[in-house]
Design a protein around this motif. Structure first.
Motif, PDB file in Angstrom:
ATOM      1  N   ALA A 182      96.440  89.268  14.817  1.00 41.58           N
ATOM      2  CA  ALA A 182      95.664  89.093  16.044  1.00 41.58           C
ATOM      3  C   ALA A 182      96.159  87.900  16.834  1.00 41.58           C
ATOM      4  O   ALA A 182      96.739  86.956  16.287  1.00 41.58           O
ATOM      5  CB  ALA A 182      94.186  88.915  15.706  1.00 41.58           C
ATOM      6  N   VAL A 183      95.903  87.945  18.138  1.00 42.25           N
ATOM      7  CA  VAL A 183      96.241  86.861  19.042  1.00 42.25           C
ATOM      8  C   VAL A 183      94.996  86.505  19.842  1.00 42.25           C
ATOM      9  O   VAL A 183      94.157  87.378  20.147  1.00 42.25           O
ATOM     10  CB  VAL A 183      97.403  87.266  19.984  1.00 42.25           C
ATOM     11  CG1 VAL A 183      97.002  88.427  20.884  1.00 42.25           C
ATOM     12  CG2 VAL A 183      97.876  86.075  20.811  1.00 42.25           C
ATOM     13  N   SER A 184      94.815  85.230  20.153  1.00 41.69           N
ATOM     14  CA  SER A 184      93.660  84.809  20.941  1.00 41.69           C
ATOM     15  C   SER A 184      93.741  85.409  22.341  1.00 41.69           C
ATOM     16  O   SER A 184      94.824  85.789  22.805  1.00 41.69           O
ATOM     17  CB  SER A 184      93.604  83.283  21.018  1.00 41.69           C
ATOM     18  OG  SER A 184      94.763  82.767  21.632  1.00 41.69           O
ATOM     19  N   PRO A 185      92.614  85.514  23.038  1.00 43.06           N
ATOM     20  CA  PRO A 185      92.622  86.145  24.363  1.00 43.06           C
ATOM     21  C   PRO A 185      93.641  85.559  25.331  1.00 43.06           C
ATOM     22  O   PRO A 185      94.211  86.285  26.152  1.00 43.06           O
ATOM     23  CB  PRO A 185      91.186  85.930  24.864  1.00 43.06           C
ATOM     24  CG  PRO A 185      90.369  85.888  23.621  1.00 43.06           C
ATOM     25  CD  PRO A 185      91.230  85.185  22.610  1.00 43.06           C
ATOM     26  N   ASP A 186      93.903  84.235  25.246  1.00 39.86           N
ATOM     27  CA  ASP A 186      94.866  83.626  26.165  1.00 39.86           C
ATOM     28  C   ASP A 186      96.295  83.659  25.634  1.00 39.86           C
ATOM     29  O   ASP A 186      97.224  83.185  26.288  1.00 39.86           O
ATOM     30  CB  ASP A 186      94.463  82.186  26.491  1.00 39.86           C
ATOM     31  CG  ASP A 186      94.540  81.253  25.282  1.00 39.86           C
ATOM     32  OD1 ASP A 186      94.871  81.721  24.170  1.00 39.86           O
ATOM     33  OD2 ASP A 186      94.249  80.060  25.451  1.00 39.86           O
ATOM     34  N   GLY A 187      96.488  84.204  24.416  1.00 37.92           N
ATOM     35  CA  GLY A 187      97.827  84.365  23.868  1.00 37.92           C
ATOM     36  C   GLY A 187      98.400  83.150  23.180  1.00 37.92           C
ATOM     37  O   GLY A 187      99.540  83.191  22.710  1.00 37.92           O
ATOM     38  N   SER A 188      97.630  82.042  23.083  1.00 36.05           N
ATOM     39  CA  SER A 188      98.204  80.804  22.569  1.00 36.05           C
ATOM     40  C   SER A 188      98.106  80.657  21.055  1.00 36.05           C
ATOM     41  O   SER A 188      98.831  79.861  20.462  1.00 36.05           O
ATOM     42  CB  SER A 188      97.520  79.603  23.228  1.00 36.05           C
ATOM     43  OG  SER A 188      96.152  79.541  22.869  1.00 36.05           O
ATOM     44  N   ARG A 189      97.205  81.401  20.423  1.00 32.21           N
ATOM     45  CA  ARG A 189      96.986  81.245  18.993  1.00 32.21           C
ATOM     46  C   ARG A 189      97.113  82.590  18.296  1.00 32.21           C
ATOM     47  O   ARG A 189      96.703  83.613  18.832  1.00 32.21           O
ATOM     48  CB  ARG A 189      95.608  80.635  18.723  1.00 32.21           C
ATOM     49  CG  ARG A 189      95.433  79.247  19.338  1.00 32.21           C
ATOM     50  CD  ARG A 189      93.988  78.798  19.248  1.00 32.21           C
ATOM     51  NE  ARG A 189      93.804  77.453  19.761  1.00 32.21           N
ATOM     52  CZ  ARG A 189      93.579  77.168  21.033  1.00 32.21           C
ATOM     53  NH1 ARG A 189      93.537  78.145  21.934  1.00 32.21           N
ATOM     54  NH2 ARG A 189      93.416  75.920  21.424  1.00 32.21           N
ATOM     55  N   VAL A 190      97.646  82.542  17.080  1.00 33.57           N
ATOM     56  CA  VAL A 190      97.915  83.766  16.324  1.00 33.57           C
ATOM     57  C   VAL A 190      97.357  83.587  14.917  1.00 33.57           C
ATOM     58  O   VAL A 190      97.333  82.473  14.377  1.00 33.57           O
ATOM     59  CB  VAL A 190      99.433  84.049  16.254  1.00 33.57           C
ATOM     60  CG1 VAL A 190      99.712  85.347  15.496  1.00 33.57           C
ATOM     61  CG2 VAL A 190     100.025  84.098  17.661  1.00 33.57           C
ATOM     62  N   THR A 191      96.904  84.688  14.316  1.00 33.99           N
ATOM     63  CA  THR A 191      96.493  84.652  12.914  1.00 33.99           C
ATOM     64  C   THR A 191      96.955  85.913  12.207  1.00 33.99           C
ATOM     65  O   THR A 191      97.319  86.906  12.850  1.00 33.99           O
ATOM     66  CB  THR A 191      94.967  84.486  12.773  1.00 33.99           C
ATOM     67  OG1 THR A 191      94.652  84.154  11.409  1.00 33.99           O
ATOM     68  CG2 THR A 191      94.233  85.768  13.143  1.00 33.99           C
ATOM     69  N   GLY A 192      96.923  85.873  10.907  1.00 33.87           N
ATOM     70  CA  GLY A 192      97.321  87.007  10.079  1.00 33.87           C
ATOM     71  C   GLY A 192      97.444  86.549   8.645  1.00 33.87           C
ATOM     72  O   GLY A 192      96.621  85.764   8.162  1.00 33.87           O
ATOM     73  N   TYR A 193      98.485  87.011   7.957  1.00 35.11           N
ATOM     74  CA  TYR A 193      98.703  86.543   6.597  1.00 35.11           C
ATOM     75  C   TYR A 193     100.177  86.248   6.362  1.00 35.11           C
ATOM     76  O   TYR A 193     101.064  86.844   6.965  1.00 35.11           O
ATOM     77  CB  TYR A 193      98.208  87.569   5.563  1.00 35.11           C
ATOM     78  CG  TYR A 193      99.134  88.744   5.339  1.00 35.11           C
ATOM     79  CD1 TYR A 193     100.155  88.680   4.382  1.00 35.11           C
ATOM     80  CD2 TYR A 193      99.007  89.911   6.082  1.00 35.11           C
ATOM     81  CE1 TYR A 193     101.023  89.748   4.185  1.00 35.11           C
ATOM     82  CE2 TYR A 193      99.858  90.981   5.887  1.00 35.11           C
ATOM     83  CZ  TYR A 193     100.867  90.896   4.938  1.00 35.11           C
ATOM     84  OH  TYR A 193     101.728  91.943   4.744  1.00 35.11           O
ATOM     85  N   GLY A 194     100.402  85.292   5.498  1.00 33.47           N
ATOM     86  CA  GLY A 194     101.730  85.010   4.968  1.00 33.47           C
ATOM     87  C   GLY A 194     101.654  85.090   3.455  1.00 33.47           C
ATOM     88  O   GLY A 194     100.595  85.377   2.888  1.00 33.47           O
ATOM     89  N   THR A 195     102.759  84.820   2.794  1.00 37.70           N
ATOM     90  CA  THR A 195     102.791  84.980   1.340  1.00 37.70           C
ATOM     91  C   THR A 195     103.184  83.674   0.670  1.00 37.70           C
ATOM     92  O   THR A 195     104.214  83.080   0.993  1.00 37.70           O
ATOM     93  CB  THR A 195     103.779  86.085   0.937  1.00 37.70           C
ATOM     94  OG1 THR A 195     103.431  87.288   1.606  1.00 37.70           O
ATOM     95  CG2 THR A 195     103.728  86.319  -0.568  1.00 37.70           C
ATOM     96  N   VAL A 196     102.326  83.246  -0.264  1.00 39.14           N
ATOM     97  CA  VAL A 196     102.638  82.111  -1.117  1.00 39.14           C
ATOM     98  C   VAL A 196     102.809  82.693  -2.516  1.00 39.14           C
ATOM     99  O   VAL A 196     103.824  83.293  -2.824  1.00 39.14           O
ATOM    100  CB  VAL A 196     101.547  81.024  -1.042  1.00 39.14           C
ATOM    101  CG1 VAL A 196     101.923  79.794  -1.868  1.00 39.14           C
ATOM    102  CG2 VAL A 196     101.315  80.610   0.413  1.00 39.14           C
ATOM    103  N   SER A 197     101.786  82.569  -3.363  1.00 37.80           N
ATOM    104  CA  SER A 197     101.814  83.345  -4.606  1.00 37.80           C
ATOM    105  C   SER A 197     101.203  84.719  -4.376  1.00 37.80           C
ATOM    106  O   SER A 197     101.403  85.650  -5.140  1.00 37.80           O
ATOM    107  CB  SER A 197     101.057  82.603  -5.706  1.00 37.80           C
ATOM    108  OG  SER A 197      99.713  82.363  -5.311  1.00 37.80           O
ATOM    109  N   GLY A 198     100.450  84.808  -3.306  1.00 37.88           N
ATOM    110  CA  GLY A 198      99.856  86.057  -2.838  1.00 37.88           C
ATOM    111  C   GLY A 198      99.638  85.930  -1.348  1.00 37.88           C
ATOM    112  O   GLY A 198     100.200  85.051  -0.685  1.00 37.88           O
ATOM    113  N   GLN A 199      98.790  86.781  -0.791  1.00 39.23           N
ATOM    114  CA  GLN A 199      98.524  86.738   0.647  1.00 39.23           C
ATOM    115  C   GLN A 199      97.620  85.547   0.980  1.00 39.23           C
ATOM    116  O   GLN A 199      96.564  85.379   0.378  1.00 39.23           O
ATOM    117  CB  GLN A 199      97.857  88.041   1.094  1.00 39.23           C
ATOM    118  CG  GLN A 199      98.743  89.262   0.950  1.00 39.23           C
ATOM    119  CD  GLN A 199      97.970  90.545   1.212  1.00 39.23           C
ATOM    120  OE1 GLN A 199      96.795  90.655   0.873  1.00 39.23           O
ATOM    121  NE2 GLN A 199      98.639  91.527   1.805  1.00 39.23           N
TER     122      GLN A 199
END
Length: 663
Positions: A182-199
């Protein structure tokens, strides 16, 4: 006994008045259908911030699914697939509905796709690796797109803007895999998942890059300020030597701090599962899917701090919508104002179908008032201090006015003062009032209320006991004794015959859309009267019985005749039981209440009247009636002190209650 007519008053014609009322959005549920061709199967995954455009996918052939766009005016419209592809899915749409993003098959492989002006365009992929990308969200203006691609390192979150796809990398550790959900309404911030030992949940912005927020979790949506996320944590339940159950628990994050809301599997081993997929920009409402048993099914839900988890099907059913045969599986997205929710479920034919709910919201109402207190407190309040009354109300921004009503003479006269709205809390409004200073020894008995824009009012009166501010050196201790001292000549209870010795009158004040409004004068307090109505002087109908507390009373009549005449009827005399109690120490009893029933007809509670002092005690009394010969009054007395926030002393004849029978 004889019934005597005292006075008749004429009335004018019934006139319709004007009315005003609040208009609320109508809750509705709309199945979106399916594109022609292939199996009957559709799902909605995204909605524009204004709620006008819905996107998703639908079976359109035996070989694949097609992305669609839906509007109320245009219905379900298929979006084209990239050249060389057989299937496509749309996941998100810009505010104006002109930019739709998702994924499509292509000659190169699965590819992030943008639809604009009815045409599909591939966004390509990150450099290196096998060709596989998907666009999962878009900013409100359509200028920023996020998703995942495949780089030389592996699956990698990307942010696309100005025609350039940029990989966002991955969190350190573990296998290389990340997705931007997902991205914030103004496009400046993003979220999701990355991987360390898991998500792990990540957030990204241009200043800080990719930041690790929370381990073993995924975020699917982000608020406008980037401070709030919605998604799930990954959980496991181990059954020793048998199996390990992997499941999800719906969660929300604020400032990186998680609020895990989804149910946890306990010793029963019931297989729960829950996720949040969508979040309003202000983070007031999240939507998603729950499963609360091993056999399911999943059901679409919303969550907010006021209503907690709500099953959307239940909300619709309670709103009068026939949901027979429908199961709402998942809510996938929500409009900016929280009024439109989209998702998918199983229709009455047993097929998966996309749907849209409109007219949704927080369901705010005036539901609570509390945390009431006064400052300074009783041990600190002196005649030099101003007395401040404070209280809170929920839901926030619903109450529009408030009041405090108080008495300084043990309930003989009451004064009302307005509350002022103060600084609100996170989920409540705050109200206060400065009542000023009072003389030493004064007891201020008070309660508070707030009302909403439609006039609905709720009170906090300390569960019927009221609150008590006592100015030093006033008595704040508990009641020590309640009874009757023979030396003072008081009698616990006795019958009394009351003669009607006043001549009442009734006058018509006016007629409007609410009915006729009258004023009765010359009344005897606590004496029963009957208001009768007729269209001539021969035929009368009793319409209301009332017992006034004062010599004057206001009456309203809704079922008026045309023309309408009114008169008051009353008995020449009536029999009552008078109940009296002494209370010690003096000023320990701030209020007294009588609980009684007449011949077992049901319990009632009324205030007793303060009647001054006798000996070293305070005197309280109350008259009950009118009564007939043979009636039995069973009763007990509660005296409320200022001690302990309203500690009560009960005089109930050692739990047997008192009784008196009218001869």
């Amino acid at each position: 006994m004889k019934t005597s007519t005292r006075r008749t008053a004429a009335a004018g014609l019934f006139l319709l008045g004007s009315f005003s009322f609040a208009v609320h959005a109508q809750l509705s549920f709309t199945p979106l259908g399916d594109l022609p061709g292939g199996l009957t199967n559709s799902a909605a995954y995204g909605v524009s911030s204004d709620g006008q455009v819905v996107v998703g996918s639908s079976s359109a052939s035996t070989s694949g699914v097609s992305a669609f766009m839906w509007t109320e005016a245009g219905g379900l419209v298929a979006l084209p697939t990239l050249a060389g592809g057989a299937s496509s899915t749309a996941y998100a749409v810009s505010t104006d509905g002109l930019v739709v993003v998702g994924a499509s098959g292509s000659a190169s492989g699965p590819q992030a796709c943008i639809w604009s002006n009815g045409a599909a365009a591939g966004l390509g992929d990150l450099a290196g690796g096998s060709f596989h990308s998907a666009a999962l969200d878009v900013s409100d203006n359509g200028g920023v797109i996020v998703g995942y691609g495949t780089s030389v390192s592996g699956r990698e979150a990307f942010r696309w803007t100005g025609g350039v796809m940029t990989g966002l990398g991955d969190l350190a550790g573990g296998s290389y895999q990340s997705e931007a959900k997902a991205v914030s309404p103004d496009g400046s911030r993003v979220t999701g998942y990355g991987t360390v030992s898991g998500q792990n949940v990540f957030t990204w912005d241009e200043t800080n890059g990719m930041q690790d927020v929370y381990a073993s979790a995924i975020a699917y949506d982000i608020s406008a300020d980037g401070n709030n996320l919605a998604g799930n944590v990954n959980a496991s339940f181990i059954i020793p030597e048998i199996t390990t159950i992997q499941y999800h628990r719906a969660a929300r994050w604020s400032g990186g701090t998680p609020n895990i809301i989804g149910p946890e599997i306990t010793g029963t081993g019931s297989q729960y599962d829950s996720l949040f997929y969508g979040l309003t920009p202000d983070a007031s409402i999240a939507v998603g899917s729950y499963k609360t048993s091993s056999s399911g099914p999943y059901f679409a839900v919303s969550h907010d701090s006021i209503n907690s988890i709500r099953n959307l099907k239940t909300v619709l059913t309670n709103g009068g919508i026939d949901m027979t045969g429908w199961e709402l599986t998942a809510a996938t997205a929500i409009s900016a104002d929280g009024s439109v929710i989209v998702g998918y479920g199983t229709n009455p034919d047993g097929n998966q179908e996309a749907w849209v709910i409109t007219g949704y919201g927080l369901d705010l109402m005036l539901r609570w008032i509390g945390n009431t207190y006064h400052w300074p407190g009783n041990e600190s309040l002196t005649e030099t201090n101003e007395l401040w009354i404070n209280t809170d109300s929920k839901d926030p921004d619903i109450a529009v006015t408030g009041l405090v009503t108080y008495t300084t003479d043990k309930g003989e006269t009451w004064i009302t003062a307005p509350l002022t709205e103060g600084t609100p809390g996170p989920d409540y409004d705050h109200w206060y009032c400065n009542l000023g200073a009072f003389p030493a020894g004064t007891t201020i008995r008070y309660s508070v209320a707030v009302d909403d824009a439609e006039g609905a009012m709720i009170w906090d009166n300390n569960s019927g006991k009221d609150y008590y501010a006592v100015v030093s050196p006033g008595f704040t201790g508990p009641v020590g004794w309640v009874g009757n001292d023979g030396a003072n000549g008081t009698i616990a209870h006795e019958t009394t015959n009351i003669v009607l010795d006043t001549e009442p009158e009734v006058a018509l004040d006016g007629i409007d859309g609410d009915g006729a409004h009258l004023t009765a004068t010359g009344l005897k307090p606590d004496y029963p009267y009957v208001l009768a109505m007729g269209s001539d002087f021969e035929n009368w109908t009793d319409i209301v019985t009332f017992t006034p507390a004062e010599t004057n009373d206001s009456l309203s009549v809704t079922n008026v005749m045309n023309p309408s005449l009114y008169r008051l009827n009353a008995e020449d005399s009536n029999t009552y039981v008078t109940i009296t109690r002494e209370v010690w120490p003096q000023d320990s009893g701030k209020a007294a209440r009588l609980g009684y029933n007449i011949s077992g007809s049901g319990w009632q509670a009324v205030e007793m009247d303060y009647a001054g002092q006798v000996g070293n005690n305070d005197l309280w009394t109350r008259r009950v009636g009118p009564l007939e010969s043979g009636d039995t009054v069973e009763y007990f007395i509660e005296v409320v002190s200022a001690s302990g926030g309203g500690l009560s002393y009960f005089d109930n004849n050692d739990n047997s209650n008192y009784s008196i029978t009218v001869p």
